[in-house]
Scaffold this motif. Structure first.
Motif, short mmCIF file in Angstrom:
data_model
loop_
_atom_site.label_atom_id
_atom_site.label_comp_id
_atom_site.label_asym_id
_atom_site.label_seq_id
_atom_site.Cartn_x
_atom_site.Cartn_y
_atom_site.Cartn_z
N UNK A 186 -16.90 42.48 -40.12
CA UNK A 186 -16.41 43.66 -39.42
C UNK A 186 -15.38 43.23 -38.39
N UNK A 187 -14.29 43.98 -38.29
CA UNK A 187 -13.24 43.70 -37.31
C UNK A 187 -12.74 45.04 -36.78
N UNK A 188 -13.04 45.31 -35.51
CA UNK A 188 -12.66 46.57 -34.90
C UNK A 188 -11.68 46.34 -33.77
N UNK A 189 -10.68 47.20 -33.71
CA UNK A 189 -9.75 47.21 -32.59
C UNK A 189 -9.82 48.61 -32.00
N UNK A 190 -10.47 48.73 -30.87
CA UNK A 190 -10.66 50.03 -30.21
C UNK A 190 -9.77 50.14 -28.98
N UNK A 191 -9.55 51.38 -28.57
CA UNK A 191 -8.72 51.63 -27.40
C UNK A 191 -9.56 51.53 -26.14
N UNK A 192 -9.01 50.84 -25.16
CA UNK A 192 -9.64 50.73 -23.85
C UNK A 192 -9.04 51.75 -22.91
N UNK A 193 -9.28 51.59 -21.62
CA UNK A 193 -8.70 52.51 -20.66
C UNK A 193 -7.18 52.32 -20.56
N UNK A 194 -6.52 53.33 -20.03
CA UNK A 194 -5.07 53.26 -19.87
C UNK A 194 -4.73 53.18 -18.39
N UNK A 195 -3.83 52.29 -18.06
CA UNK A 195 -3.32 52.22 -16.70
C UNK A 195 -2.13 53.15 -16.60
N UNK A 196 -2.11 54.01 -15.60
CA UNK A 196 -1.00 54.95 -15.43
C UNK A 196 -0.09 54.42 -14.33
N UNK A 197 1.16 54.24 -14.66
CA UNK A 197 2.15 53.74 -13.73
C UNK A 197 3.29 54.75 -13.62
N UNK A 198 3.91 54.80 -12.45
CA UNK A 198 5.02 55.73 -12.21
C UNK A 198 6.33 55.02 -12.51
N UNK A 199 7.18 55.72 -13.24
CA UNK A 199 8.49 55.21 -13.62
C UNK A 199 9.55 56.11 -12.99
N UNK A 200 10.24 55.66 -11.95
CA UNK A 200 11.21 56.53 -11.27
C UNK A 200 12.37 56.93 -12.18
N UNK A 201 12.77 58.19 -12.08
CA UNK A 201 13.89 58.71 -12.84
C UNK A 201 14.90 59.32 -11.86
N UNK A 202 15.99 59.78 -12.39
CA UNK A 202 17.04 60.33 -11.54
C UNK A 202 16.63 61.68 -10.94
N UNK A 231 5.52 59.14 -16.36
CA UNK A 231 4.27 58.38 -16.35
C UNK A 231 4.33 57.36 -17.47
N UNK A 232 4.16 56.10 -17.11
CA UNK A 232 4.13 55.02 -18.09
C UNK A 232 2.66 54.64 -18.31
N UNK A 233 2.21 54.74 -19.57
CA UNK A 233 0.83 54.41 -19.90
C UNK A 233 0.77 52.98 -20.43
N UNK A 234 0.08 52.13 -19.73
CA UNK A 234 -0.15 50.76 -20.20
C UNK A 234 -1.51 50.75 -20.88
#
Length: 120
Positions: A78-94, A100-103
């Motif tokens: 068995x080989x599983x790749x599951x999603x963990x939590x997401x880090x939310x980062x702010x990406x400044x725009x004009x 919002x940048x999701x890592x």
């Protein structure tokens, strides 16, 4: 220990997107341990190195818990790749806006077991 459902290893909170790791995981799923290691060592993706580490850890767990197992007889059950939590980062725009940048993070779980023909 023969009735056990395999030997597992897990790596959590890895800083790589699951969508980038899953194609690598699909290549080695249900392969023998030796063949999977050869495939993963030849691949340039970041996910291949992460899966290789978890696979080697699962093999080491199997060899530690059952001294009669040979690593040539191990198969990725068995080989599983599951999603963990997401880090939310702010990406400044004009004009004072932001995006919002999701890592994204991954959890990788590998279960290895003996070949069915060897176990009997």
């Amino acid at each position: 220990m023969e009735d056990k459902q395999g030997y597992s290893a897990t790596a959590k909170f890895l800083m790589v997107s699951p969508s980038k790791v899953r194609p690598v995981a699909n290549l080695v799923r249900n392969k023998s341990y030796v063949e999977a290691v050869a495939i993963l060592e030849a691949m340039p993706q970041k996910g291949s190195n992460l899966i290789l580490k978890v696979l080697q850890s699962a093999c080491a767990n199997a060899l530690d818990q059952n001294k009669r197992i040979d690593e040539e007889n191990l198969v990725i059950k068995e080989l599983q790749v599951n999603e963990g939590p997401r880090l939310k980062r702010v990406w400044p725009r004009s004009h004072g806006r932001r995006d919002i940048l999701l890592k994204r993070m991954s959890h990788i779980t590998v279960v290895v077991d003996e070949k069915a023909s060897v176990r009997k």
